[in-house]
Design a protein around this motif. Structure first.
Motif, PDB file in Angstrom:
ATOM      1  N   TYR A  88       0.803  -1.217   0.000  1.00  0.00           N
ATOM      2  CA  TYR A  88       0.000   0.000   0.000  1.00  0.00           C
ATOM      3  C   TYR A  88       0.842   1.276   0.000  1.00  0.00           C
ATOM      4  O   TYR A  88       0.339   2.349  -0.325  1.00  0.00           O
ATOM      5  CB  TYR A  88      -0.926   0.015   1.221  1.00  0.00           C
ATOM      6  CG  TYR A  88      -1.928  -1.113   1.204  1.00  0.00           C
ATOM      7  CD1 TYR A  88      -3.021  -1.079   0.342  1.00  0.00           C
ATOM      8  CD2 TYR A  88      -1.777  -2.220   2.029  1.00  0.00           C
ATOM      9  CE1 TYR A  88      -3.937  -2.117   0.318  1.00  0.00           C
ATOM     10  CE2 TYR A  88      -2.695  -3.266   2.000  1.00  0.00           C
ATOM     11  CZ  TYR A  88      -3.767  -3.211   1.143  1.00  0.00           C
ATOM     12  OH  TYR A  88      -4.664  -4.243   1.108  1.00  0.00           O
ATOM     13  N   THR A 128      -2.419   0.670  -6.139  1.00  0.00           N
ATOM     14  CA  THR A 128      -1.995  -0.340  -5.170  1.00  0.00           C
ATOM     15  C   THR A 128      -1.674  -1.654  -5.869  1.00  0.00           C
ATOM     16  O   THR A 128      -0.698  -2.334  -5.528  1.00  0.00           O
ATOM     17  CB  THR A 128      -3.098  -0.556  -4.117  1.00  0.00           C
ATOM     18  OG1 THR A 128      -3.269   0.641  -3.371  1.00  0.00           O
ATOM     19  CG2 THR A 128      -2.754  -1.703  -3.177  1.00  0.00           C
ATOM     20  N   GLU A 161       1.768  -3.731  -5.652  1.00  0.00           N
ATOM     21  CA  GLU A 161       1.707  -5.110  -5.178  1.00  0.00           C
ATOM     22  C   GLU A 161       2.675  -6.003  -5.930  1.00  0.00           C
ATOM     23  O   GLU A 161       3.253  -6.935  -5.352  1.00  0.00           O
ATOM     24  CB  GLU A 161       0.275  -5.619  -5.339  1.00  0.00           C
ATOM     25  CG  GLU A 161       0.066  -7.062  -4.941  1.00  0.00           C
ATOM     26  CD  GLU A 161      -1.390  -7.473  -5.060  1.00  0.00           C
ATOM     27  OE1 GLU A 161      -1.705  -8.300  -5.930  1.00  0.00           O
ATOM     28  OE2 GLU A 161      -2.213  -6.937  -4.296  1.00  0.00           O
TER      29      GLU A 161
END
Length: 516
Positions: free
Chosen positions: A147, A209, A213
């Protein structure tokens, strides 16, 4: 980045807190308001308030030791527990002596569990966080690489300072972070460009995000992280002992920092912070290979698309054992000599009837366990290690174990740049391994694989499936969870009748029970 450990909080007696609040309130009531022109000698007022504070409060009482000491006396003193707490609060020296006698003299270490501490921890590497978070009975909340966009801070191992190894870090780290930045920007822009014209800010943030990731797979294990950590005093002592003889100086320094943060506050609870030869020296004698990462001077970078997992053992007659356990706890006599028929479908429906997506499986499911062997990336392992109630064994990182390439990187045609940076980091790790094998792992990336063995009972596997087979889970651990549950369901189809991610639970329940 420098190691930083600070005691952020601890539990103290609630009555002491109430006295503090009452004293402050009285100060506020009696102090003249600004511009009121009220008379009175300010010095006399200060002396009066000071006397009141000395009567009610003791600086030495601000320690969790008094609660441990009070609760230790419950088993032998008939006084009300509130009176025991008050006595300990006004007799800190005696409380500390009592703790020393009961915890270390008589060996009742559980008394130390009544004292809890919160720590700010920063400036440790992701490699060190794996070791720290392997301890079960503690709580951790760590900075997420999923995040948060990661900067360029990393930990240079203390052993590497002023050595040729340091030059390898100084050369390799910036390039990894630069490539991470480029890939994050490119992948994020790709996802956002594919979004609907009316996409909300929240949806755009989810796409960004999603990019982080996968690009985090390129971040090094030397990457600096921070976390909040909570432990009781018994586990503080255990962790400090565990770290006291760790081969990596970073972890030895971490253990000392934790001990120093707690020691002055609770000397009667955290006392033995260095251990003997067992078990680390024992493990070294048992090992047939050198401790640390084995060097490999050449060879291609092996690339994998995801995790691999297989069942290596399981409880025999597991389904019948679970039913026998349910009959036992229902009061139907002693454990049966012959296990019940596991094929009774009607019984299994009753086992699961009315079960919700957030309900744990019955405790009897703990009678059945499965052991898996898996190969996962460091990024996946970072999440897997949070399931501390399962038995999780893992090997040290090996340089020739290969890496996991996120599918999105290949789909966006960023694989050549990704593999180039990962390959350069691996070459640097190989050079370091020739001189300092223990430090080579710092230079590996989150994409690098390691081998693990996991043993979990069926109840824990239900919990695992709810979290990790869910659509919101990170893609690699979701694939790992799905592979595990597919194999487990083929082995015990009745046990895992409702095992799935939370997002699929309602659909699964209706398929099993129909419209009822």
């Amino acid at each position: 980045m420098a190691l930083f450990v600070r005691l952020a909080g601890f539990n103290i007696d609630a009555d002491l807190l109430a006295d503090v609040v009452e004293t402050i309130q009285q100060v506020i009531r009696e102090a003249p308001s600004p511009g009121s022109g009220s008379g009175g000698d300010p010095r006399a007022l200060v002396e009066q308030l000071g006397a009141m504070a000395r009567e009610r409060l003791s600086v030495d009482s601000f320690t969790p030791e008094t609660i441990s000491a009070a609760y230790a006396r419950i088993s032998r003193d008939p006084s009300h527990v509130s009176e025991l707490r008050q006595s300990a609060r006004f007799g800190v020296a005696r409380a500390r002596k009592s703790n020393e006698t009961i915890i270390f003299g008589l060996g009742h270490a559980s008394v130390a569990e009544h004292a809890c501490f919160n720590f700010d921890v920063s400036g440790i590497s992701r490699l060190a966080s794996e070791e720290l978070q392997s301890h079960r009975l503690a709580s951790f909340t760590e900075k997420s690489q999923r995040y948060i966009t990661i900067g360029s801070e990393y930990v240079l191992p203390p052993e590497a300072v002023d050595s040729d190894v340091a030059r390898e870090f100084i050369a390799a780290m910036p390039e990894l972070f630069r490539t991470y930045d480029r890939l994050t920007t490119t992948l994020s822009e790709r996802y956002v460009s594919q979004a609907a014209p009316d996409a909300s800010r929240g949806q755009i943030r989810d796409l960004e995000t999603r990019a982080k990731e996968d690009t985090r797979y390129l971040l090094p294990l030397a990457c600096a992280t921070q976390m909040g950590m909570t432990m009781n005093a018994r586990n503080v002592e255990h962790v400090v002992c565990e770290l006291s003889d760790h081969p990596l100086q970073e972890l030895r320094d971490l253990g000392r920092a934790i001990a120093n943060a707690v020691g002055p506050l609770a000397p009667s609870l955290v006392k033995y912070t260095v251990r003997g030869d067992y078990p680390r020296r024992n493990r070294e004698r048992l090992s047939q290979s050198s401790r640390g990462t084995a060097a490999k001077q050449s060879g291609p970078l092996d690339v994998f698309s995801g995790p691999r997992v297989r069942i290596i053992s399981h409880t025999p007659d597991a389904e019948s054992r679970i039913l026998a356990g349910i009959r036992f706890t229902s009061g139907h006599g002693a454990w049966p000599h012959e296990l019940p028929d596991a094929a009774d479908a009607a019984v299994w429906l009753e086992v699961f009837r009315s079960m919700g997506a957030h309900d744990p499986a019955l405790r009897e499911f703990e009678l059945a366990s499965i052991t898996f062997e898996a190969e996962v990336s460091a990024s996946c392992f970072a999440q897997l290690k949070r399931h501390r109630m399962m038995t999780l064994l893992h090997q040290a990182y090996e340089l020739d174990a290969g890496i996991v390439l996120p599918p999105s990187i290949r789909e966006a045609r960023l694989d050549a740049e990704f593999l180039g940076a990962a390959g350069q980091a691996l070459q640097a790790a190989r050079r370091v391994a020739a001189h300092a094998p223990l430090l080579a792992s710092y230079l590996l990336t989150n994409a690098h694989r390691k081998r693990v063995v996991m043993q979990a009972n069926a109840r824990e596997l239900y919990h695992f499936s709810r979290l990790r087979c869910d659509a919101h889970a990170q893609w690699e651990i979701r694939e790992l969870g799905q592979q595990m549950m597919d194999q487990a369901s083929r082995l015990w189809p009745r046990v895992f009748l409702l095992a799935c991610g939370k997002d699929k639970y309602q659909e699964t329940y209706e398929r099993v029970f129909g419209a009822e």
